[in-house]
Motif scaffolding. Structure first.
Motif, mmCIF file in Angstrom:
data_model
loop_
_atom_site.group_PDB
_atom_site.id
_atom_site.type_symbol
_atom_site.label_atom_id
_atom_site.label_comp_id
_atom_site.label_asym_id
_atom_site.label_seq_id
_atom_site.Cartn_x
_atom_site.Cartn_y
_atom_site.Cartn_z
ATOM 1 N N ILE A 76 43.920 -19.143 5.229
ATOM 2 C CA ILE A 76 44.162 -19.776 3.918
ATOM 3 C C ILE A 76 44.813 -18.769 2.962
ATOM 4 O O ILE A 76 45.794 -19.074 2.284
ATOM 5 C CB ILE A 76 42.832 -20.323 3.328
ATOM 6 N N SER A 77 44.277 -17.516 2.959
ATOM 7 C CA SER A 77 44.850 -16.526 2.028
ATOM 8 C C SER A 77 46.300 -16.231 2.414
ATOM 9 O O SER A 77 47.150 -16.040 1.557
ATOM 10 C CB SER A 77 44.014 -15.246 1.985
ATOM 11 N N HIS A 78 46.590 -16.243 3.734
ATOM 12 C CA HIS A 78 47.968 -16.007 4.193
ATOM 13 C C HIS A 78 48.895 -17.109 3.650
ATOM 14 O O HIS A 78 50.003 -16.836 3.212
ATOM 15 C CB HIS A 78 48.000 -15.974 5.716
ATOM 16 N N GLN A 79 48.410 -18.343 3.693
ATOM 17 C CA GLN A 79 49.234 -19.458 3.188
ATOM 18 C C GLN A 79 49.454 -19.325 1.680
ATOM 19 O O GLN A 79 50.557 -19.497 1.190
ATOM 20 C CB GLN A 79 48.549 -20.813 3.486
ATOM 21 N N PHE A 80 48.360 -18.958 0.982
ATOM 22 C CA PHE A 80 48.474 -18.835 -0.479
ATOM 23 C C PHE A 80 49.386 -17.682 -0.886
ATOM 24 O O PHE A 80 49.983 -17.710 -1.951
ATOM 25 C CB PHE A 80 47.083 -18.657 -1.108
ATOM 26 N N MET A 81 49.497 -16.689 -0.012
ATOM 27 C CA MET A 81 50.325 -15.531 -0.365
ATOM 28 C C MET A 81 51.819 -15.850 -0.351
ATOM 29 O O MET A 81 52.636 -15.009 -0.676
ATOM 30 C CB MET A 81 49.988 -14.346 0.513
ATOM 31 N N ARG A 82 52.152 -17.059 0.011
ATOM 32 C CA ARG A 82 53.549 -17.485 -0.129
ATOM 33 C C ARG A 82 53.909 -17.613 -1.609
ATOM 34 O O ARG A 82 55.063 -17.555 -1.983
ATOM 35 C CB ARG A 82 53.763 -18.829 0.559
ATOM 36 N N PHE A 83 52.894 -17.818 -2.434
ATOM 37 C CA PHE A 83 53.158 -17.941 -3.875
ATOM 38 C C PHE A 83 53.230 -16.545 -4.494
ATOM 39 O O PHE A 83 52.282 -15.747 -4.346
ATOM 40 C CB PHE A 83 52.062 -18.763 -4.560
ATOM 41 N N PRO A 84 54.341 -16.244 -5.213
ATOM 42 C CA PRO A 84 54.510 -14.903 -5.776
ATOM 43 C C PRO A 84 53.335 -14.444 -6.634
ATOM 44 O O PRO A 84 52.937 -13.284 -6.580
ATOM 45 C CB PRO A 84 55.780 -15.039 -6.620
ATOM 46 N N LEU A 85 52.729 -15.379 -7.396
ATOM 47 C CA LEU A 85 51.633 -14.976 -8.287
ATOM 48 C C LEU A 85 50.441 -14.451 -7.470
ATOM 49 O O LEU A 85 49.860 -13.403 -7.776
ATOM 50 C CB LEU A 85 51.211 -16.165 -9.164
ATOM 51 N N VAL A 86 50.108 -15.177 -6.402
ATOM 52 C CA VAL A 86 48.981 -14.755 -5.549
ATOM 53 C C VAL A 86 49.290 -13.401 -4.913
ATOM 54 O O VAL A 86 48.452 -12.502 -4.860
ATOM 55 C CB VAL A 86 48.698 -15.820 -4.455
#
Ligand code: SF4
Ligand code: SF4
Length: 245
Positions: A207-217
């Motif tokens: 999940i964190s890997h997927q969220f890291m697609r967002f620059p802010l994360v």
């Protein structure tokens, strides 16, 4: 502090039909940049040149027909510390690998995946959006972290805290016990706990890997890591390594 490494190598050679005439440990620069700064190039070169002369002296002795078995005390210590080494094996395989992430400096070049000795990195995403994903087969050898040309590979203390919480709170066995009303034996609790830790760590990382697609994360993760301040360890002569800072 080579521990059992030298004699383990001798044992493996023995299994392959070789006769061992000597064992010796040498000091090498530490590459564990998840925990400390990498040494400067000057220090790395100094340690390696010391090791080379030691190896030459040792090889000359062996080639002359002598035998030399060093590191017996280290072997005894290594055997005494074997439970810790085994624990590290499990932790490194299933936890430490899941602390790696590519920061906002990553350009998706794939060098980390190409040079990983275990092929433990999978590049995910399309073209310019490609990002490395660390699999369970990673041994935390730190090669990728040290050789990324953009110093984009970091270790996340944030994930470490989450994993620590997951690993120490027996919530799954507690929930099963509560829902079903069954008393669960201690051994079963340990097994359920271990399996649930692996599954939860896997899912949290995914999940964190997927969220890291967002620059802010990515930026939040990148700012909240200690390793962004660490110099990387680079062995002399590695073609894709950046020069010393
Ligand atoms: S080597 Fe570095 S920049 Fe290249 S894909 Fe891996 S993490 Fe990204
Ligand atoms: S730490 Fe080592 S084994 Fe793990 S992905 Fe990086 S290079 Fe591969």
């Amino acid at each position: 502090m080579e521990g059992t490494a030298g004699y383990l190598t001798a044992f493996l050679l023995l299994l392959k039909g070789y006769k061992t005439r000597g064992v010796m440990g040498i000091d090498m620069p530490s590459n564990w940049t998840a925990l400390h700064w990498g040494l400067s190039i000057e220090n790395v070169e100094h340690i390696i040149s010391q090791a080379e002369s030691k190896v030459k002296r040792f090889a000359t002795l062996i080639l002359q027909g002598d035998t030399k078995f060093n590191g017996i005390i280290s072997l005894v210590l290594g055997l005494m510390l074997a439970p810790i080494s085994l624990m590290y094996l499990v932790l490194a395989q299933f936890m430490l690998a899941k602390l790696f992430f590519a920061s906002d400096k990553c350009v998706g070049c794939g060098v980390c995946a190409r040079y990983c000795p275990k092929q433990a990195i999978r590049m995910t995403g399309e073209d310019k959006e490609k990002r490395p994903y660390w699999r369970y087969s990673c041994d935390s050898c730190m090669a990728c972290m040290n050789y990324c040309p953009h110093e984009a590979i970091e270790v996340s203390p944030l994930l470490a805290v989450v994993f620590y919480y997951i690993a120490t709170v027996p919530f799954i066995s507690y929930l099963i016990s509560n829902w079903t009303g069954y008393y669960i034996e201690k051994n079963w609790i340990d097994l359920i706990q271990y399996i649930s830790i692996l599954i939860t760590v896997y899912l949290v990382y995914l999940i964190s890997h997927q969220f890291m697609r967002f620059p802010l994360v990515r930026t939040i993760f990148s700012k909240l890591t200690h390793t962004r301040y660490f110099r990387r360890y680079q062995a002399p002569g590695v073609p894709f390594a950046k020069s010393d800072k």
